[in-house]
Design a protein around this motif. Sequence first.
Motif, PDB file in Angstrom:
ATOM      1  N   MET A   1       0.836  -1.212   0.000  1.00 55.00           N
ATOM      2  CA  MET A   1       0.000   0.000   0.000  1.00 55.00           C
ATOM      3  C   MET A   1       0.869   1.260   0.000  1.00 55.00           C
ATOM      4  N   ILE A   2       0.442   2.246  -0.771  1.00 53.37           N
ATOM      5  CA  ILE A   2       1.112   3.547  -0.786  1.00 53.37           C
ATOM      6  C   ILE A   2       0.430   4.436   0.252  1.00 53.37           C
ATOM      7  N   ARG A   3       1.193   4.873   1.222  1.00 52.49           N
ATOM      8  CA  ARG A   3       0.646   5.704   2.302  1.00 52.49           C
ATOM      9  C   ARG A   3       0.754   7.180   1.899  1.00 52.49           C
ATOM     10  N   VAL A   4      -0.391   7.889   1.955  1.00 47.66           N
ATOM     11  CA  VAL A   4      -0.447   9.279   1.481  1.00 47.66           C
ATOM     12  C   VAL A   4      -0.986  10.192   2.577  1.00 47.66           C
ATOM     13  N   TYR A   5      -0.422  11.391   2.647  1.00 52.85           N
ATOM     14  CA  TYR A   5      -0.938  12.435   3.548  1.00 52.85           C
ATOM     15  C   TYR A   5      -1.423  13.589   2.676  1.00 52.85           C
ATOM     16  N   LEU A   6      -2.562  14.176   3.032  1.00 52.77           N
ATOM     17  CA  LEU A   6      -3.153  15.272   2.254  1.00 52.77           C
ATOM     18  C   LEU A   6      -3.131  16.575   3.044  1.00 52.77           C
ATOM     19  N   LEU A   7      -2.622  17.620   2.421  1.00 50.54           N
ATOM     20  CA  LEU A   7      -2.652  18.964   3.017  1.00 50.54           C
ATOM     21  C   LEU A   7      -3.334  19.922   2.056  1.00 50.54           C
ATOM     22  N   ASP A   8      -4.495  20.423   2.462  1.00 51.13           N
ATOM     23  CA  ASP A   8      -5.222  21.428   1.679  1.00 51.13           C
ATOM     24  C   ASP A   8      -6.150  22.159   2.644  1.00 51.13           C
ATOM     25  N   ASP A   9      -6.241  23.482   2.513  1.00 45.76           N
ATOM     26  CA  ASP A   9      -7.063  24.226   3.460  1.00 45.76           C
ATOM     27  C   ASP A   9      -8.560  24.124   3.163  1.00 45.76           C
ATOM     28  N   HIS A  10      -8.936  23.483   2.056  1.00 47.13           N
ATOM     29  CA  HIS A  10     -10.352  23.294   1.758  1.00 47.13           C
ATOM     30  C   HIS A  10     -10.757  21.848   2.053  1.00 47.13           C
ATOM     31  N   GLU A  11     -11.662  21.684   3.005  1.00 44.23           N
ATOM     32  CA  GLU A  11     -12.078  20.336   3.414  1.00 44.23           C
ATOM     33  C   GLU A  11     -12.675  19.549   2.246  1.00 44.23           C
ATOM     34  N   VAL A  12     -13.449  20.244   1.401  1.00 42.30           N
ATOM     35  CA  VAL A  12     -14.096  19.556   0.285  1.00 42.30           C
ATOM     36  C   VAL A  12     -13.051  19.025  -0.711  1.00 42.30           C
ATOM     37  N   VAL A  13     -11.943  19.743  -0.869  1.00 42.90           N
ATOM     38  CA  VAL A  13     -10.867  19.281  -1.754  1.00 42.90           C
ATOM     39  C   VAL A  13     -10.214  18.037  -1.161  1.00 42.90           C
ATOM     40  N   ARG A  14      -9.940  18.058   0.148  1.00 43.98           N
ATOM     41  CA  ARG A  14      -9.337  16.894   0.803  1.00 43.98           C
ATOM     42  C   ARG A  14     -10.249  15.672   0.691  1.00 43.98           C
ATOM     43  N   TYR A  15     -11.548  15.903   0.865  1.00 39.69           N
ATOM     44  CA  TYR A  15     -12.519  14.803   0.781  1.00 39.69           C
ATOM     45  C   TYR A  15     -12.485  14.188  -0.620  1.00 39.69           C
ATOM     46  N   GLY A  16     -12.498  15.043  -1.626  1.00 38.32           N
ATOM     47  CA  GLY A  16     -12.484  14.558  -3.008  1.00 38.32           C
ATOM     48  C   GLY A  16     -11.213  13.790  -3.329  1.00 38.32           C
ATOM     49  N   LEU A  17     -10.066  14.313  -2.867  1.00 38.51           N
ATOM     50  CA  LEU A  17      -8.800  13.642  -3.107  1.00 38.51           C
ATOM     51  C   LEU A  17      -8.754  12.280  -2.411  1.00 38.51           C
ATOM     52  N   ARG A  18      -9.217  12.262  -1.153  1.00 38.92           N
ATOM     53  CA  ARG A  18      -9.198  11.010  -0.397  1.00 38.92           C
ATOM     54  C   ARG A  18     -10.055   9.946  -1.073  1.00 38.92           C
ATOM     55  N   GLU A  19     -11.266  10.339  -1.480  1.00 37.39           N
ATOM     56  CA  GLU A  19     -12.179   9.398  -2.152  1.00 37.39           C
ATOM     57  C   GLU A  19     -11.545   8.862  -3.432  1.00 37.39           C
ATOM     58  N   MET A  20     -10.960   9.740  -4.206  1.00 39.90           N
ATOM     59  CA  MET A  20     -10.380   9.358  -5.492  1.00 39.90           C
ATOM     60  C   MET A  20      -9.195   8.418  -5.307  1.00 39.90           C
ATOM     61  N   LEU A  21      -8.319   8.735  -4.360  1.00 36.76           N
ATOM     62  CA  LEU A  21      -7.113   7.942  -4.156  1.00 36.76           C
ATOM     63  C   LEU A  21      -7.426   6.569  -3.551  1.00 36.76           C
ATOM     64  N   GLU A  22      -8.304   6.542  -2.548  1.00 45.47           N
ATOM     65  CA  GLU A  22      -8.575   5.281  -1.850  1.00 45.47           C
ATOM     66  C   GLU A  22      -9.410   4.324  -2.695  1.00 45.47           C
ATOM     67  N   ARG A  23     -10.058   4.869  -3.715  1.00 41.21           N
ATOM     68  CA  ARG A  23     -10.841   4.020  -4.617  1.00 41.21           C
ATOM     69  C   ARG A  23      -9.934   3.092  -5.420  1.00 41.21           C
ATOM     70  N   GLU A  24      -8.645   3.444  -5.495  1.00 47.21           N
ATOM     71  CA  GLU A  24      -7.711   2.677  -6.320  1.00 47.21           C
ATOM     72  C   GLU A  24      -7.337   1.324  -5.725  1.00 47.21           C
ATOM     73  N   GLY A  25      -7.427   1.213  -4.397  1.00 42.88           N
ATOM     74  CA  GLY A  25      -7.123  -0.079  -3.773  1.00 42.88           C
ATOM     75  C   GLY A  25      -5.691  -0.244  -3.307  1.00 42.88           C
ATOM     76  N   ASP A  26      -4.745   0.457  -3.960  1.00 47.34           N
ATOM     77  CA  ASP A  26      -3.339   0.323  -3.540  1.00 47.34           C
ATOM     78  C   ASP A  26      -2.832   1.588  -2.845  1.00 47.34           C
ATOM     79  N   ILE A  27      -3.752   2.520  -2.555  1.00 48.01           N
ATOM     80  CA  ILE A  27      -3.380   3.779  -1.903  1.00 48.01           C
ATOM     81  C   ILE A  27      -4.219   3.971  -0.643  1.00 48.01           C
ATOM     82  N   GLU A  28      -3.558   4.356   0.453  1.00 48.28           N
ATOM     83  CA  GLU A  28      -4.247   4.594   1.723  1.00 48.28           C
ATOM     84  C   GLU A  28      -3.916   5.999   2.220  1.00 48.28           C
ATOM     85  N   VAL A  29      -4.931   6.797   2.514  1.00 54.06           N
ATOM     86  CA  VAL A  29      -4.711   8.132   3.076  1.00 54.06           C
ATOM     87  C   VAL A  29      -4.577   7.977   4.587  1.00 54.06           C
TER      88      VAL A  29
END
Length: 213
Positions: A1-29
């Motif tokens: 698994m690829i471990r990822v940290y997200l930094l963005d001051d907009h919560e909606v952007v972080r939510y969208g990024l997290r959903e998109m990345l974790e949908r892949e199966g090999d990436i974990e936020v």
Amino acid sequence: MIRVYLLDDHEVVRYGLREMLEREGDIEVVGESGSAVEATHRIPALRPDVAVLDGRLPDGSGVDVCRDIRSVDPSIRALILTSYEDDEALFASIMAGASGYVLKQIRGTDLVDAVRRVAAGQSLLDPAVTARVLERIRKGPEQPDELRNLTEQERRILLLVAEGLTNREIAERMFLAEKTVKNYVSSVLAKLGLERRTQAAVLASKLLGRPHP
């Protein structure tokens, strides 16, 4: 698994990024935050493979965070995600050790690919851009056009003129004869096409951002 940290001051952007990345199966936020200060403290503790960092934040920048976390743990790779195409920010990102600099307009599939490539140790930075940055480091800061004809010594003297120093004071500061300084000042004025040292002081202040006394 690829471990990822997200930094963005907009919560909606972080939510969208997290959903998109974790949908892949090999990436974990593994963590996220909306502030540079919080991210700087949390990222080294969580040790993600990749930190996706917003370029501009209310309390700093992703470039600052990149520099800080990589000084603590160089194994953490950073991907700067920004809305602005800015040469200065790109230069700063490379200097801070970022592995990539991408615009937020990037397609989702391309961003996922970018995260995977950065996690694998690849650089997303254009080799031509990196070469330009290295050349800039080698040459030092670019001089304004008006100052390019001056020698290094003449530039130093011009700076002291801009500070309001007299020829005698410049001579003492630079361990030169006062007559030598006078000759240098005359040469500077001639090269800049000016008649008086006050004009040179004002020009130097404008070009170099030095306050004119």
